[in-house]
Motif scaffolding. Sequence first.
Motif, PDB file in Angstrom:
ATOM      1  N   CYS A  48      -4.132   2.915  -8.689  1.00  0.00           N
ATOM      2  CA  CYS A  48      -3.240   1.997  -7.984  1.00  0.00           C
ATOM      3  C   CYS A  48      -3.951   1.039  -7.030  1.00  0.00           C
ATOM      4  O   CYS A  48      -3.481  -0.084  -6.812  1.00  0.00           O
ATOM      5  CB  CYS A  48      -2.165   2.767  -7.216  1.00  0.00           C
ATOM      6  SG  CYS A  48      -2.763   3.681  -5.767  1.00  0.00           S
ATOM      7  N   GLU A  49      -5.080   1.446  -6.451  1.00  0.00           N
ATOM      8  CA  GLU A  49      -5.680   0.623  -5.393  1.00  0.00           C
ATOM      9  C   GLU A  49      -6.466  -0.552  -5.969  1.00  0.00           C
ATOM     10  O   GLU A  49      -7.196  -0.416  -6.942  1.00  0.00           O
ATOM     11  CB  GLU A  49      -6.595   1.474  -4.511  1.00  0.00           C
ATOM     12  CG  GLU A  49      -7.062   0.733  -3.263  1.00  0.00           C
ATOM     13  CD  GLU A  49      -7.808   1.637  -2.288  1.00  0.00           C
ATOM     14  OE1 GLU A  49      -7.494   1.618  -1.100  1.00  0.00           O
ATOM     15  OE2 GLU A  49      -8.714   2.374  -2.746  1.00  0.00           O
ATOM     16  N   ILE A  70     -11.735   6.631  -1.139  1.00  0.00           N
ATOM     17  CA  ILE A  70     -10.752   6.442  -0.074  1.00  0.00           C
ATOM     18  C   ILE A  70     -11.342   5.612   1.072  1.00  0.00           C
ATOM     19  O   ILE A  70     -12.441   5.893   1.555  1.00  0.00           O
ATOM     20  CB  ILE A  70     -10.252   7.811   0.435  1.00  0.00           C
ATOM     21  CG1 ILE A  70      -9.375   8.474  -0.630  1.00  0.00           C
ATOM     22  CG2 ILE A  70      -9.476   7.666   1.746  1.00  0.00           C
ATOM     23  CD1 ILE A  70      -9.008   9.915  -0.332  1.00  0.00           C
ATOM     24  N   LYS A  71     -10.588   4.610   1.507  1.00  0.00           N
ATOM     25  CA  LYS A  71     -11.038   3.707   2.562  1.00  0.00           C
ATOM     26  C   LYS A  71     -10.298   3.919   3.881  1.00  0.00           C
ATOM     27  O   LYS A  71     -10.705   3.375   4.924  1.00  0.00           O
ATOM     28  CB  LYS A  71     -10.854   2.253   2.124  1.00  0.00           C
ATOM     29  CG  LYS A  71     -11.569   1.882   0.833  1.00  0.00           C
ATOM     30  CD  LYS A  71     -11.247   0.449   0.440  1.00  0.00           C
ATOM     31  CE  LYS A  71     -11.910   0.089  -0.887  1.00  0.00           C
ATOM     32  NZ  LYS A  71     -11.298   0.838  -2.029  1.00  0.00           N
ATOM     33  N   GLY A 123       0.836  -1.193   0.000  1.00  0.00           N
ATOM     34  CA  GLY A 123       0.000   0.000   0.000  1.00  0.00           C
ATOM     35  C   GLY A 123       0.865   1.234   0.000  1.00  0.00           C
ATOM     36  O   GLY A 123       2.094   1.160  -0.018  1.00  0.00           O
ATOM     37  N   PHE A 127      -4.618   2.244  -0.426  1.00  0.00           N
ATOM     38  CA  PHE A 127      -4.289   3.662  -0.541  1.00  0.00           C
ATOM     39  C   PHE A 127      -4.749   4.370   0.730  1.00  0.00           C
ATOM     40  O   PHE A 127      -5.931   4.311   1.090  1.00  0.00           O
ATOM     41  CB  PHE A 127      -4.980   4.252  -1.766  1.00  0.00           C
ATOM     42  CG  PHE A 127      -4.724   5.715  -1.999  1.00  0.00           C
ATOM     43  CD1 PHE A 127      -3.699   6.130  -2.828  1.00  0.00           C
ATOM     44  CD2 PHE A 127      -5.522   6.683  -1.394  1.00  0.00           C
ATOM     45  CE1 PHE A 127      -3.465   7.479  -3.061  1.00  0.00           C
ATOM     46  CE2 PHE A 127      -5.301   8.034  -1.620  1.00  0.00           C
ATOM     47  CZ  PHE A 127      -4.265   8.433  -2.449  1.00  0.00           C
ATOM     48  N   MET A 159      -0.268   8.534   1.051  1.00  0.00           N
ATOM     49  CA  MET A 159      -0.064   9.766   0.289  1.00  0.00           C
ATOM     50  C   MET A 159      -0.169  10.965   1.224  1.00  0.00           C
ATOM     51  O   MET A 159      -1.213  11.198   1.830  1.00  0.00           O
ATOM     52  CB  MET A 159      -1.088   9.918  -0.832  1.00  0.00           C
ATOM     53  CG  MET A 159      -1.031  11.290  -1.496  1.00  0.00           C
ATOM     54  SD  MET A 159      -2.198  11.497  -2.836  1.00  0.00           S
ATOM     55  CE  MET A 159      -1.304  10.648  -4.134  1.00  0.00           C
ATOM     56  N   TYR A 211      -4.847   8.100   2.701  1.00  0.00           N
ATOM     57  CA  TYR A 211      -4.762   9.548   2.469  1.00  0.00           C
ATOM     58  C   TYR A 211      -4.382  10.251   3.766  1.00  0.00           C
ATOM     59  O   TYR A 211      -5.052  10.096   4.784  1.00  0.00           O
ATOM     60  CB  TYR A 211      -6.113  10.046   1.974  1.00  0.00           C
ATOM     61  CG  TYR A 211      -6.268  11.554   1.894  1.00  0.00           C
ATOM     62  CD1 TYR A 211      -5.738  12.260   0.825  1.00  0.00           C
ATOM     63  CD2 TYR A 211      -6.975  12.250   2.871  1.00  0.00           C
ATOM     64  CE1 TYR A 211      -5.895  13.635   0.727  1.00  0.00           C
ATOM     65  CE2 TYR A 211      -7.148  13.624   2.780  1.00  0.00           C
ATOM     66  CZ  TYR A 211      -6.606  14.318   1.718  1.00  0.00           C
ATOM     67  OH  TYR A 211      -6.763  15.672   1.629  1.00  0.00           O
ATOM     68  N   ARG A 221      -5.474   7.351  -6.654  1.00  0.00           N
ATOM     69  CA  ARG A 221      -6.000   6.200  -5.903  1.00  0.00           C
ATOM     70  C   ARG A 221      -6.600   5.164  -6.844  1.00  0.00           C
ATOM     71  O   ARG A 221      -6.321   3.960  -6.734  1.00  0.00           O
ATOM     72  CB  ARG A 221      -7.061   6.652  -4.899  1.00  0.00           C
ATOM     73  CG  ARG A 221      -7.574   5.526  -3.988  1.00  0.00           C
ATOM     74  CD  ARG A 221      -8.980   5.765  -3.499  1.00  0.00           C
ATOM     75  NE  ARG A 221      -9.948   5.776  -4.586  1.00  0.00           N
ATOM     76  CZ  ARG A 221     -10.442   4.669  -5.158  1.00  0.00           C
ATOM     77  NH1 ARG A 221     -10.052   3.469  -4.749  1.00  0.00           N
ATOM     78  NH2 ARG A 221     -11.310   4.763  -6.155  1.00  0.00           N
ATOM     79  N   THR A 236     -14.585  10.588  -3.287  1.00  0.00           N
ATOM     80  CA  THR A 236     -13.486   9.644  -3.521  1.00  0.00           C
ATOM     81  C   THR A 236     -13.875   8.242  -3.047  1.00  0.00           C
ATOM     82  O   THR A 236     -14.868   8.053  -2.360  1.00  0.00           O
ATOM     83  CB  THR A 236     -12.212  10.064  -2.758  1.00  0.00           C
ATOM     84  OG1 THR A 236     -12.369   9.779  -1.359  1.00  0.00           O
ATOM     85  CG2 THR A 236     -11.909  11.545  -2.933  1.00  0.00           C
ATOM     86  N   VAL A 295      -6.137  13.432  -6.346  1.00  0.00           N
ATOM     87  CA  VAL A 295      -5.887  12.346  -5.394  1.00  0.00           C
ATOM     88  C   VAL A 295      -6.681  11.112  -5.796  1.00  0.00           C
ATOM     89  O   VAL A 295      -6.163   9.985  -5.805  1.00  0.00           O
ATOM     90  CB  VAL A 295      -6.274  12.787  -3.963  1.00  0.00           C
ATOM     91  CG1 VAL A 295      -6.281  11.591  -3.009  1.00  0.00           C
ATOM     92  CG2 VAL A 295      -5.319  13.857  -3.453  1.00  0.00           C
ATOM     93  N   GLU A 296      -7.943  11.328  -6.145  1.00  0.00           N
ATOM     94  CA  GLU A 296      -8.800  10.200  -6.527  1.00  0.00           C
ATOM     95  C   GLU A 296      -8.297   9.529  -7.802  1.00  0.00           C
ATOM     96  O   GLU A 296      -8.360   8.300  -7.944  1.00  0.00           O
ATOM     97  CB  GLU A 296     -10.239  10.681  -6.699  1.00  0.00           C
ATOM     98  CG  GLU A 296     -11.207   9.628  -7.216  1.00  0.00           C
ATOM     99  CD  GLU A 296     -11.330   8.391  -6.339  1.00  0.00           C
ATOM    100  OE1 GLU A 296     -11.875   7.380  -6.816  1.00  0.00           O
ATOM    101  OE2 GLU A 296     -10.860   8.422  -5.178  1.00  0.00           O
TER     102      GLU A 296
END
Length: 338
Positions: free
Chosen positions: A220-221, A248-249, A189, A227, A192, A229, A217, A246, A213-214
């Motif tokens: 790559c994720e 983002i998790k 992972g 990923f 960032m 943040y 992500r 996003t 950023v999204e």
Amino acid sequence: MKRQMSKWLEEYRNAAEKKAMPILSFPGKTLIDAELDALVHSGRLQADCMEAVAKAFPQAAATVSLMDLSVEAEAFGSKIFFNNTEPPAVIDSIIETEEDVDALRVPEVGEGRTGECVEGIRLACEKITDRPVLAGIIGPFTLAGRLMDMSKTMIACRKKPDMLHKLLEKNTEFLIKYVLAMKAAGANGVVMAEPAAGLINPKFNRAFSLPYVEKIRAACEDDNFLFIYHNCGDTIPQLKDIPELTGIKAVHLGNAIDMEEALRILPERILAMGNLDPSNVFCLGTPELVAAETKAMMEKCGKYPNYAPSSGCDIPPATPMENVEAFYHAVEDFYKQK
């Protein structure tokens, strides 16, 4: 070592007792008796540092290769100041005009010190097999601030948005290549670091940071690559945009923010890590202060199932090891008493 990181994240988020996951890289130089300047130039030493930290402390994951926010700017051509007391810093901006942005060449992975950082991850993944290994990269808006100068970048949000978007597109192109190189080297992972986004209002964050950023992500994720943040600004108003805009998790938040308030805003599906003061507590405090502040943080935030104890940012190089040990002990004591 390849891992199903989607499963790891779910298990870690659902664990009743969570191992701490501070951003602990630079202080590890003490464990391998390395000079800071040598560390930031050597992938081998970075891997040795990560391995030593992993052996010394019960981290949930080996984080991160180094939170050195000068590496990517150097690859673009920025001049860097190196010393043995503080992380490297960008000296001067290289972007003044839109013509400078048009002429800016997107570097290849391997230029500057990026090759050493990728090699450090590759070696670290060979050495550390009992937990995930997380790489570290800068965020696109924060990189723009390094290349253009932070104050000029903030002004550009209002007065030169087209120029700024051009620069962000180039930054994003390179960062995707860079993080994919880290992934190919074996990283499980990436964290960032997008701290400069904490300096702008939610409107500008939605325009100039989160979309880029999204994009990184999304590139790559996957199930085997996580990923994370990181934003260390006072960003409570921005948090609502993360789940809406996003995928983002997992987020890592700095000590400028009220961690409990952040946990109230973020949905439970998002792992939220933070946020013991890295400078005034970890670095400049005593083991007793670290223990007391960690206990207070855990009592406040430990009741939230998606909370993970961590530092508020990268822990400074001069941090005493006994302070780091006090942090881990305090986290363990909280769960034992609970």
